[in-house]
Enzyme design. Structure first.
Site, PDB file in Angstrom:
ATOM      1  N   THR A  14       0.624 -18.681 -26.739  1.00  0.00           N
ATOM      2  CA  THR A  14       1.540 -19.617 -27.399  1.00  0.00           C
ATOM      3  C   THR A  14       2.972 -19.478 -26.900  1.00  0.00           C
ATOM      4  O   THR A  14       3.769 -20.396 -27.065  1.00  0.00           O
ATOM      5  CB  THR A  14       1.549 -19.380 -28.929  1.00  0.00           C
ATOM      6  OG1 THR A  14       1.894 -18.010 -29.179  1.00  0.00           O
ATOM      7  CG2 THR A  14       0.186 -19.678 -29.540  1.00  0.00           C
ATOM      8  N   GLY A  41      -4.737  -5.516 -20.875  1.00  0.00           N
ATOM      9  CA  GLY A  41      -4.160  -6.435 -21.847  1.00  0.00           C
ATOM     10  C   GLY A  41      -3.234  -5.807 -22.868  1.00  0.00           C
ATOM     11  O   GLY A  41      -2.955  -6.424 -23.903  1.00  0.00           O
ATOM     12  N   SER A  99       2.133  -3.389 -17.437  1.00  0.00           N
ATOM     13  CA  SER A  99       3.081  -3.777 -16.382  1.00  0.00           C
ATOM     14  C   SER A  99       4.446  -4.135 -16.967  1.00  0.00           C
ATOM     15  O   SER A  99       5.484  -3.787 -16.391  1.00  0.00           O
ATOM     16  CB  SER A  99       2.536  -4.944 -15.561  1.00  0.00           C
ATOM     17  OG  SER A  99       2.334  -6.085 -16.364  1.00  0.00           O
ATOM     18  N   ASP A 119       5.673 -10.439 -24.382  1.00  0.00           N
ATOM     19  CA  ASP A 119       5.538  -9.003 -24.124  1.00  0.00           C
ATOM     20  C   ASP A 119       6.884  -8.296 -24.190  1.00  0.00           C
ATOM     21  O   ASP A 119       7.012  -7.221 -24.784  1.00  0.00           O
ATOM     22  CB  ASP A 119       4.902  -8.780 -22.749  1.00  0.00           C
ATOM     23  CG  ASP A 119       3.481  -9.283 -22.681  1.00  0.00           C
ATOM     24  OD1 ASP A 119       2.914  -9.627 -23.736  1.00  0.00           O
ATOM     25  OD2 ASP A 119       2.927  -9.347 -21.572  1.00  0.00           O
TER      26      ASP A 119
END
Length: 359
Positions: free
Chosen positions: A48, A135, A139, A183
């Site tokens: 989203t 997931g 990173s 993230d």
């Protein structure tokens, strides 16, 4: 004689000690700066962030740790504990490496040196206990940890949201992706024992106390490497944007948040793939709002139901699940004390999140 007292150190402290000791082994002295950046999970609101939607991520207690000091040379010497590799990064060498971790750290160094006029070199050791490529944003945590270390070492002052934006830029350029800010915001802006609700239309953030007595959130790693995730992820971004462009030409709308179900019914007639992607988006935004209400009520059954609805949508409409995680979710339905679960992260493998009774 009394039993000896066993002291259990937090995972973060153990990691800091490991990275600091490795730095001393590699370079013969202690680092000037040591930083930590956590991984993250997303309770609800998947795919989203790049569609101006809602999400509910939280940071977790797994970390990437960076130790750094200035160097008398004009290059950076970098050692990765996880990969047991060292590399010498000369100025402007971002695009000559194939290994993702080297691309990331060289991008951090080159972009920050360029944007802030930094001269000189450094010595770096990086380690982490976040499983790579499953997931949990290893990173992104990697980029944030190295960026914070570099900024502290060279006295670069960034506000938290500025840090999130530049870290997103670094990661997207290094890996050729088009991620949103979920993230970065989850890792940088999380608060202890609270959920965060992010509205990516205006980048506003609200916090909600984490209080589910008698329950635990657990993450299960499917061990399925997300090899297809890069190209498929980019395709999902393009498919959503194509759907928005088509609807904009028909209904003169300005953003994803202007889309309604009647518009989607028109889209379904000739554009099935964009229709399915945007149908997931509308449903997922509604699920974030429902999740907020049920978390405040502490309604474990309804929270689990929302998780399962999200998984089904990610499986059939957004098509980012895999048979192994579908199996994990399906077989869990027969377990006493399991309320619900779903695939998390970019998809195509990786991890699933589950709500279970703590007993």
């Amino acid at each position: 004689m009394p039993s000896p007292k066993i002291i259990q150190f937090p995972l973060s402290e153990l990691l800091v000690n490991e990275v600091t000791e490795e730095f001393n082994l590699q370079y013969g002295n202690k680092p000037e700066i040591v930083t930590l950046a956590p991984g993250r999970i997303n309770i609800i609101g998947e795919h989203t962030d790049y569609n101006e939607g809602l999400a509910m991520p939280v940071a977790i207690d797994l970390w990437i740790c960076t130790a750094i000091s200035k160097y008398s040379k004009d290059y950076f010497s970098v050692f990765s504990i996880n990969y047991r590799q060292s590399v010498k990064l000369l100025p402007n060498t971002t695009n000559v490496f194939s290994e993702p971790w080297i691309k990331l750290v060289s991008s951090v160094i080159n972009i920050l040196k360029s944007e802030y006029g930094i001269l000189g070199g450094g010595k770096i050791v990086i380690g982490g206990n976040i499983p790579i490529g499953c997931g949990l944003s290893s990173s992104t945590a990697f980029v944030i940890s190295v960026t914070i270390a570099f900024c502290n070492l060279f006295k670069i002052r960034l506000r938290k949201r500025e840090l999130a934006i530049i870290c997103k830029k670094i990661e997207n350029l290094a890996l050729g992706l088009a991620h949103g800010l979920l993230d970065q915001y989850a890792i940088i802006l999380s608060k202890k024992d609270q959920f965060m609700i992010i509205d990516f239309q205006d980048d506003s953030i609200k916090y909600l106390p984490l209080s589910l007595n008698g329950c635990l959130w657990i993450v299960i790693n499917s061990r399925i490497n997300r090899e297809l995730s890069k190209s498929a992820y980019i395709n999902r971004v393009k498919e959503c944007r194509k759907g928005l462009e088509i609807l904009n030409s028909w209904f003169n709308i300005n953003s994803f948040r202007d889309i309604d179900n009647n518009m989607l019914l028109e889209l379904e007639k000739g554009y099935n793939i964009p229709y399915k992607r945007l149908l997931h988006l509308l449903g997922e935004n509604i699920r974030v709002k429902k999740m907020k209400v049920q978390l405040e009520k502490g309604n474990k059954k309804q929270i689990g139901k929302i998780l399962q609805e999200s998984h089904e949508s990610l499986k059939t409409l957004y098509e980012v699940s895999c048979m192994e995680i579908d199996y994990i979710v399906k077989i869990s339905e027969s377990f006493d004390g399991w309320y619900g679960g779903r695939i998390i992260g970019g998809g195509f493998g990786g991890c699933s999140l589950h709500l279970i009774a703590e007993n």
